[in-house]
Design a protein around this motif. Structure first.
Motif, PDB file in Angstrom:
ATOM      1  N   ALA A  29       2.324  -8.963  -2.988  1.00 45.86           N
ATOM      2  CA  ALA A  29       2.558  -8.131  -1.491  1.00 45.86           C
ATOM      3  C   ALA A  29       1.251  -7.193  -1.904  1.00 45.86           C
ATOM      4  N   LEU A  31       0.991  -4.788   1.166  1.00 51.73           N
ATOM      5  CA  LEU A  31       1.558  -3.823   1.993  1.00 51.73           C
ATOM      6  C   LEU A  31       3.080  -3.391   1.643  1.00 51.73           C
ATOM      7  N   SER A  32       3.440  -1.966   1.816  1.00 54.48           N
ATOM      8  CA  SER A  32       4.699  -1.772   1.789  1.00 54.48           C
ATOM      9  C   SER A  32       4.913  -0.173   2.332  1.00 54.48           C
ATOM     10  N   SER A  33       6.006   0.559   2.397  1.00 59.45           N
ATOM     11  CA  SER A  33       6.312   1.620   3.136  1.00 59.45           C
ATOM     12  C   SER A  33       5.253   2.550   2.758  1.00 59.45           C
ATOM     13  N   ASN A  70       5.134  -7.170   9.470  1.00 63.30           N
ATOM     14  CA  ASN A  70       6.216  -7.109   8.842  1.00 63.30           C
ATOM     15  C   ASN A  70       6.606  -5.942   8.088  1.00 63.30           C
ATOM     16  N   HIS A  71       6.330  -4.944   7.862  1.00 61.36           N
ATOM     17  CA  HIS A  71       6.459  -3.346   7.690  1.00 61.36           C
ATOM     18  C   HIS A  71       7.286  -2.390   8.034  1.00 61.36           C
ATOM     19  N   VAL A  72       6.705  -3.455   9.805  1.00 58.94           N
ATOM     20  CA  VAL A  72       6.878  -1.569  10.023  1.00 58.94           C
ATOM     21  C   VAL A  72       7.332  -2.123  11.868  1.00 58.94           C
TER      22      VAL A  72
END
Lengths: 245, 245
Positions: A29, A31-33, A70-72
């Motif tokens: 992955a 991306l992440s927060s 996808n994360h936000v």
DNA sequence: TAATCTAAATGAACGGCATTCATTTAGTGA
DNA sequence: TCACTAAATGAATGCCGTTCATTTAGATTA
């Protein structure tokens, strides 16, 4: 697998001109927060909030803009992430170690200083529920404890904190006000008392611009008004507390 | 010439479907600062600030968007026009008729109430110079006079006003905060004191939601916090004034 | 193991936004 | 009469947040 696959088609020296990634879910992955939060914070530090766009954020993470979603859920979500991160920088350590008035003073100064550099977040803090903002909740818990320990009743703590916060938000704006904000220009003669008071402002101990030093970063007037108002409110609140508990 | 030329090609009954005006300067000017201000205010009243776009503003004035730029340099200019107009609605009449503390209280309430409905203007007021904002300057003059008459020194009036204004701006935000802003959700157990205080908020005389009445418009909590903070600051400022003049 | 489901990426759109510019027309002053 | 300026149109620009179809990879289940 763990090779990170940073393969440029023809790796020209230095320049990290990434090869175009093909579509589809990547093995690791990207991306992440927390990665998004850090990148946003870095962008803001470079170009301010005008530089914080979803496109720029995506570019700085070497990702397509749509990937962020996808994360936000929205850009507001990004702002909320940043806000909560910054709230962790507000210093609440004085509660528990210092007397109430001093602790409030230290907390308020820290709070204002953190968000004076992040004005666009103020509507976010002031208007959005704290749900899923853990650092923000932690901050409130510490402050609430400090108030309760000082004798405040559970029914009035929140109102007192809200009142102080309101003052802090407004003061954060004031830090960013230009020097000449009260310059009446050609209309000055129509407001003689006001104009004179503006001219006479800052005739304090230490002088106005007498000592340039390093030009003292933000405006000095803002600090004076903040201290005046904060001390007044703390004294007034303490008086409220006294008689009726 | 003076016929206003509202000729629809085929005037279908009622519906003011204006005929397309041909290019070029019209015999009578269609726009002016005050017309733009009024139209903007009307738009905001209908759809809020999200509805205030240059395109919508132009349409409501039956004009092309680009025409606005002959009278205004940017959208910020429009906001400044609106801001200054609204500042004329802030009630300063208590200064000169009532004692200082009462006058400040009345002024602050009026100020907050006016701008609680116009949050996007707060950065404009707080950050833009008052030059060419005559109503704003008039307001400041009245308030300054009120302070001077009460014995404030010319050097400290502005700081005191700025402190009060900062509190007012923050409180205007708070008026618009949702009821559940302090709802910690699943994280509530990690902040027991805070959560309890939030739950116990508004256990005042009169009760919380016990009396629905007409639901009292804006939140009641906001009023309580505002009064608490305002009274505290006024008392604190008055104390500052006492000893040293 | 094969099939299915879901997570996480790309890339091409979309509509809305403020703003600019060339052009046209009307009034104004020399 | 002639330039100049003011005030309108309308087309175009570039940016911005967001959506959607598609692709790929890992996870779950039969």
């Amino acid at each position: 697998m763990g090779s990170e696959g940073v393969g440029a088609l023809t790796a020209v020296a230095g320049e990290a001109k990434q090869a175009r990634r093909r579509a589809g879910r990547p093995p690791q992955a990207l991306l992440s927060s927390s990665r998004i939060t850090r990148a946003a914070l870095k962008l803001v530090g470079q170009d301010g909030y005008k530089g914080l766009t979803m496109a720029a954020l995506a570019r700085s993470l070497n990702v397509a803009p749509s990937a962020l979603y996808n994360h936000v859920r929205s850009k507001q979500d990004v702002l909320l992430l940043v806000e909560d991160h910054l709230m962790g920088r507000v210093d609440v350590s004085a509660f528990g170690t210092r007397p109430w008035a001093e602790a409030v003073c230290a907390w308020a100064h820290s709070y204002r200083d953190v968000f004076a550099g992040h004005l666009p977040l103020i509507p976010v803090i002031a208007l959005l529920p704290v749900t899923n903002a853990p650092a923000t909740i932690t901050m409130y818990e510490a402050v609430t404890r400090g108030f309760l320990d000082a004798g405040w009743s559970s029914e009035s703590v929140i109102d007192a904190i809200v009142a102080l916060e309101s003052f802090i938000y407004g003061s954060a704006y004031d830090v960013n006000a230009p020097e000449d904000i009260f310059d009446a220009g050609t209309l000055a003669p129509s407001a003689p008392n006001f104009s004179a008071a503006v001219a006479g402002r800052g005739l304090r101990a230490g002088g106005p611009v007498t000592v340039p030093e390093v030009n003292a970063g933000p405006r000095n007037d803002a600090d004076a008004a903040f201290s005046l108002g904060l001390n007044a409110m703390i004294a007034g609140l303490a008086a409220t507390l006294g008689p009726q508990g």
